[in-house]
Scaffold this active site. Structure first.
Site, PDB file in Angstrom:
ATOM      1  CG  ASP A  22      -2.000   1.150   0.992  1.00 31.07           C
ATOM      2  OD1 ASP A  22      -1.962   1.645  -0.034  1.00 31.07           O
ATOM      3  OD2 ASP A  22      -2.675   1.215   1.567  1.00 31.07           O
ATOM      4  CG  HIS A  39      -0.296   2.594  -9.408  1.00 27.91           C
ATOM      5  ND1 HIS A  39      -1.051   1.709  -8.241  1.00 27.91           N
ATOM      6  CD2 HIS A  39      -1.094   2.894  -9.584  1.00 27.91           C
ATOM      7  CE1 HIS A  39      -1.743   2.707  -7.545  1.00 27.91           C
ATOM      8  NE2 HIS A  39      -1.886   2.897  -8.717  1.00 27.91           N
ATOM      9  CG  LEU A 133       9.763 -16.761  -3.942  1.00 26.27           C
ATOM     10  CD1 LEU A 133       9.462 -17.318  -2.136  1.00 26.27           C
ATOM     11  CD2 LEU A 133      10.241 -15.835  -4.511  1.00 26.27           C
TER      12      LEU A 133
HETATM   13  C1  IPE Z   1      -5.345  -3.350  -0.490  1.00 24.72           C
HETATM   14  O1  IPE Z   1      -4.543  -1.910  -0.655  1.00 24.72           O
HETATM   15  C2  IPE Z   1      -5.300  -3.301  -1.378  1.00 24.72           C
HETATM   16  C3  IPE Z   1      -4.081  -3.457  -2.240  1.00 24.72           C
HETATM   17  C4  IPE Z   1      -3.170  -3.369  -1.494  1.00 24.72           C
HETATM   18  C5  IPE Z   1      -4.021  -4.365  -3.526  1.00 24.72           C
HETATM   19  P1  IPE Z   1      -6.044   0.071  -0.849  1.00 24.72           P
HETATM   20  O2  IPE Z   1      -5.159   0.819  -0.904  1.00 24.72           O
HETATM   21  O3  IPE Z   1      -7.572  -0.802  -1.421  1.00 24.72           O
HETATM   22  O4  IPE Z   1      -7.139  -0.580   0.585  1.00 24.72           O
HETATM   23  P2  IPE Z   1      -7.911   0.304   1.586  1.00 24.72           P
HETATM   24  O5  IPE Z   1      -9.009   1.133   0.196  1.00 24.72           O
HETATM   25  O6  IPE Z   1      -7.360   1.958   1.310  1.00 24.72           O
HETATM   26  O7  IPE Z   1      -8.538  -0.374   3.254  1.00 24.72           O
HETATM   27  C1  IPE Z   2      -1.369   0.497  -3.450  1.00 28.49           C
HETATM   28  O1  IPE Z   2      -1.717   1.525  -3.436  1.00 28.49           O
HETATM   29  C2  IPE Z   2      -2.123  -0.720  -5.141  1.00 28.49           C
HETATM   30  C3  IPE Z   2      -3.128  -1.100  -4.810  1.00 28.49           C
HETATM   31  C4  IPE Z   2      -4.237  -1.107  -4.520  1.00 28.49           C
HETATM   32  C5  IPE Z   2      -3.305  -1.314  -6.433  1.00 28.49           C
HETATM   33  P1  IPE Z   2      -2.925   2.578  -3.758  1.00 28.49           P
HETATM   34  O2  IPE Z   2      -2.613   2.932  -5.162  1.00 28.49           O
HETATM   35  O3  IPE Z   2      -3.703   2.070  -2.588  1.00 28.49           O
HETATM   36  O4  IPE Z   2      -1.665   4.029  -2.550  1.00 28.49           O
HETATM   37  P2  IPE Z   2      -2.316   5.124  -1.750  1.00 28.49           P
HETATM   38  O5  IPE Z   2      -2.854   4.052  -0.474  1.00 28.49           O
HETATM   39  O6  IPE Z   2      -3.671   5.539  -2.126  1.00 28.49           O
HETATM   40  O7  IPE Z   2      -1.015   5.670  -1.272  1.00 28.49           O
HETATM   41 MG    MG Z   3      -4.313   2.618  -0.896  1.00 29.82          MG
END
Ligand code: IPE
Ligand code: IPE
Ligand code: MG
Length: 242
Positions: A22, A39, A133
């Site tokens: 995240d 990303h 792995l």
């Molecule tokens: C969780 O992250 C999902 C992934 C890392 C793929 P999100 O960014 O979607 O989670 P919330 O919405 O903050 O809970």
């Molecule tokens: C995690 O990063 C990637 C996915 C959920 C695919 P986010 O896109 O959720 O990044 P934040 O939480 O907005 O910083």
């Molecule tokens: Mg996120």
């Protein structure tokens, strides 16, 4: 001096590590870049982390790449994420295969484009004999959805008389989960400072050690994984006993 294996000598190395990757969006925002830039750098962190997991002697690494709730994002971002997934598999498959990585997908990818499903299935088949792995990528994964699918499968088996409902136990449920071929989850890491599971590995997390780190996912690397493994090595796991 011999190469140091971080994590060794400091307690056990977790067999199965899962990561909620995240913070890509916040990483980009801090730099006044579009979210896709975060990303993209997140994919670099995946490369580094997968290599590091193999080096540390971790048996299975499960990465939360797209949740069953991430469809709620703007269509353009969902398309960007799917594009990055395609590119990752295309660019990385040979190296993964050469490094003994067995690729698995958890989650319900039936909603993905047919050609992407085929690509993922072929990548899994190509690496199925590898042993160094297991890299499980969670795609359109939700812990609740996984349990719903498991319950449905058990109910169907019971209806046709293949199983006795009274015989359903934790083992039979586990045998229906997407993670059935993976070792028990030892360590669950979430980056970016959020302290929630966001529907990840709800069943499997029952006795996993949890680690929440403030690092944004694009900044996660080999040293961060080694530090997490060292932290795990200092934990005292009791499973309800003494
Ligand atoms: C969780 O992250 C999902 C992934 C890392 C793929 P999100 O960014 O979607 O989670 P919330 O919405 O903050 O809970
Ligand atoms: C995690 O990063 C990637 C996915 C959920 C695919 P986010 O896109 O959720 O990044 P934040 O939480 O907005 O910083
Ligand atoms: Mg996120």
């Amino acid at each position: 001096m011999p190469a140091e294996r971080p994590g060794s000598g400091a307690g056990p190395v977790p067999r199965h590590v899962a990561i909620i990757m995240d913070g890509n969006g916040r990483w980009a925002k801090k730099r006044h870049l579009p979210r896709i830039a975060g990303h993209r750098r997140g994919v670099e962190a995946v490369r580094a982390t997968v290599r590091a997991a193999g080096d540390l002697g971790i048996e299975a690494l499960t990465l939360y790449a797209f949740s069953s709730e991430n469809w709620r994002r703007p269509a353009a971002e969902v398309a960007d994420l799917m594009g990055l997934l395609r590119r990752y598999i295309r660019d990385e498959l040979e190296e993964l295969a050469g490094n003994g990585v067995k690729l698995k997908i958890i989650g319900d990818i039936s909603r993905f484009d047919d050609d992407l499903v085929t690509m993922l299935e072929q990548a899994c088949a190509r690496t199925s004999g590898n042993r160094q792995l297991t890299l499980a990528i969670a795609l359109n994964y939700g812990g609740q959805d996984e349990l719903v699918r498991a319950a449905r499968g058990l109910a169907l088996d019971a209806r046709v008389g293949r199983i006795d409902p009274a015989a359903i136990d934790a083992e039979l449920v586990e045998a229906r989960l997407d993670t059935r071929e993976l070792p028990p989850l030892d360590l669950l890491i979430r980056t970016s400072g959020e302290r929630r599971l966001s529907n990840f590995l709800l069943w499997q997390a029952a006795y996993a050690e949890l680690l929440f780190v403030d690092t944004l996912w694009p900044d996660f690397d080999q040293a961060a994984l080694a530090a997490a493994v060292a932290d795990f090595g200092r934990r005292d796991r009791r499973y309800g006993g003494l």
